[in-house]
Design an enzyme around this catalytic site. Structure first.
Site, PDB file in Angstrom:
ATOM      1  N   ASP A 124       0.829  -1.273   0.321  1.00 34.10           N
ATOM      2  CA  ASP A 124       0.009  -0.257   0.022  1.00 34.10           C
ATOM      3  C   ASP A 124       0.869   1.158  -0.224  1.00 34.10           C
ATOM      4  O   ASP A 124       1.940   1.338   0.386  1.00 34.10           O
ATOM      5  CB  ASP A 124      -0.811   0.147   1.261  1.00 34.10           C
ATOM      6  CG  ASP A 124      -2.042  -0.888   1.290  1.00 34.10           C
ATOM      7  OD1 ASP A 124      -1.971  -1.892   0.362  1.00 34.10           O
ATOM      8  OD2 ASP A 124      -2.886  -0.840   2.049  1.00 34.10           O
TER       9      ASP A 124
ATOM     10  N   HIS B  10       3.558  -2.136   3.270  1.00 28.82           N
ATOM     11  CA  HIS B  10       3.667  -0.597   2.608  1.00 28.82           C
ATOM     12  C   HIS B  10       4.875  -0.411   1.896  1.00 28.82           C
ATOM     13  O   HIS B  10       6.129  -0.612   2.447  1.00 28.82           O
ATOM     14  CB  HIS B  10       3.587   0.497   3.758  1.00 28.82           C
ATOM     15  CG  HIS B  10       2.058   0.251   4.477  1.00 28.82           C
ATOM     16  ND1 HIS B  10       1.717  -0.798   5.439  1.00 28.82           N
ATOM     17  CD2 HIS B  10       0.880   0.920   4.329  1.00 28.82           C
ATOM     18  CE1 HIS B  10       0.724  -0.405   5.645  1.00 28.82           C
ATOM     19  NE2 HIS B  10       0.174   0.609   5.289  1.00 28.82           N
TER      20      HIS B  10
END
Ligand SMILES: [Zn+2]
Length: 291
Positions: free
Chosen positions: A114, A259
């Site tokens: 992400d 992430h």
């Protein structure tokens, strides 16, 4: 907590990850070699046979892929006059609910990454995924995507799944309906214009879905992907803590949250480098929605 919150219903429900994975009872060694070792990223994979079924609409409307394809956009003058507006699949109520896990009867993991793209970290992540022949899902932030279009294209060209993670990463629970729609729609539009692929999956920042965001996502043809394994890598707990959490919590059907943007992600990159070979050696397949 997301973990264990919601198994995705019974077998046979409308989870496109179901039925798209490797055969149910593969010979472990052969399966590992086929899914992880041999298949080059971006090649037709176990998803290939599933890529048409889940996106087909009951009405027979053209799929987003076909609609968005450069060959389907008509004459050059038509292209110049107006970008083709992709046709969205209309989602059922069940399809509109967030998916937390995949079918636990298969030794499969969906790795989701992400907040990128970020030129400092995304290229290394891509190289690591390529090394192990793994397809992942990248939940991209629109304002990052528009700054790094070549990187967005590279993610797509390497066979990964491009997904929508809003334009500015706001808390959607505190926005008006119009703002939520703008966050989602702008991002889908820029990803479509950059890659030719209409996003079909969405993740709310922080996992904080609201009724409005679910309704608007469904309206835009976006399904909602949550996660079941969260090493909180964004908080930089240390590379070994990220690795330990993932190796402790991953089980068949897990959706793992990592992430590659939003700050210093060097710990995440180092953790991916460490845990991927362990999961591969343990016989896990990696999967992502069809492109
Ligand atoms: Zn995020």
């Amino acid at each position: 907590m997301a973990a264990g919150m919601s198994l995705l219903g019974a077998a046979g429900c409308q989870n496109p990850f179901d039925g798209a994975d490797p055969p149910p009872a593969p010979v472990p060694d052969a399966a590992e070699a086929g899914a992880v070792g041999a298949a080059p990223v971006g090649s037709p994979s176990q998803w290939a046979s599933a890529s048409t079924a889940p996106t087909a609409t009951p009405s027979g409307a053209p799929s987003p892929t076909a609609t968005g394809s450069p060959t389907a956009t008509g004459s050059p003058s038509a292209q110049a006059a107006q970008p083709v507006q992709p046709v969205h699949k209309v989602l059922t109520q069940a399809e509109g609910k967030p998916v937390y896990e995949l079918d636990p009867s298969r030794k499969v993991v969906a790795l989701t990454i992400d907040d990128g793209p970020d030129p400092r970290y995304t290229p290394t992540v891509l190289d690591l995924l390529q090394k192990y022949g793994i397809r992942a899902t990248f939940f991209l932030i629109g304002e990052n995507a528009v700054q790094h279009p070549a990187l967005v294209r590279e993610i797509a060209d390497r066979g990964h799944h491009i997904a929508n993670h809003t334009w500015t990463h706001p808390d959607l629970r505190h926005l008006s309906d119009a703002k939520v729609r703008d966050e989602l729609e702008r991002t889908s539009d820029v990803l479509f214009k950059t890659t030719g692929r209409q996003p079909t999956w969405f993740r709310a920042p922080g996992g904080d879905w609201s009724d409005a965001s679910l309704r608007i996502a469904a309206d835009l043809g976006l399904r909602n992907m949550a996660w079941s394994v969260d090493p909180r890598d964004w908080a930089r707990p240390g590379t070994s803590a990220i690795v330990d959490t993932i190796l402790k919590d991953v089980r068949p059907g897990s959706i793992v949250l990592n992430h590659d943007g939003g700050g210093d992600r060097s710990q995440t990159v180092a953790a991916i480098k460490a845990y991927l070979p362990v999961l591969v050696d343990s016989g896990y397949f990696f999967t992502a929605p069809p492109n």
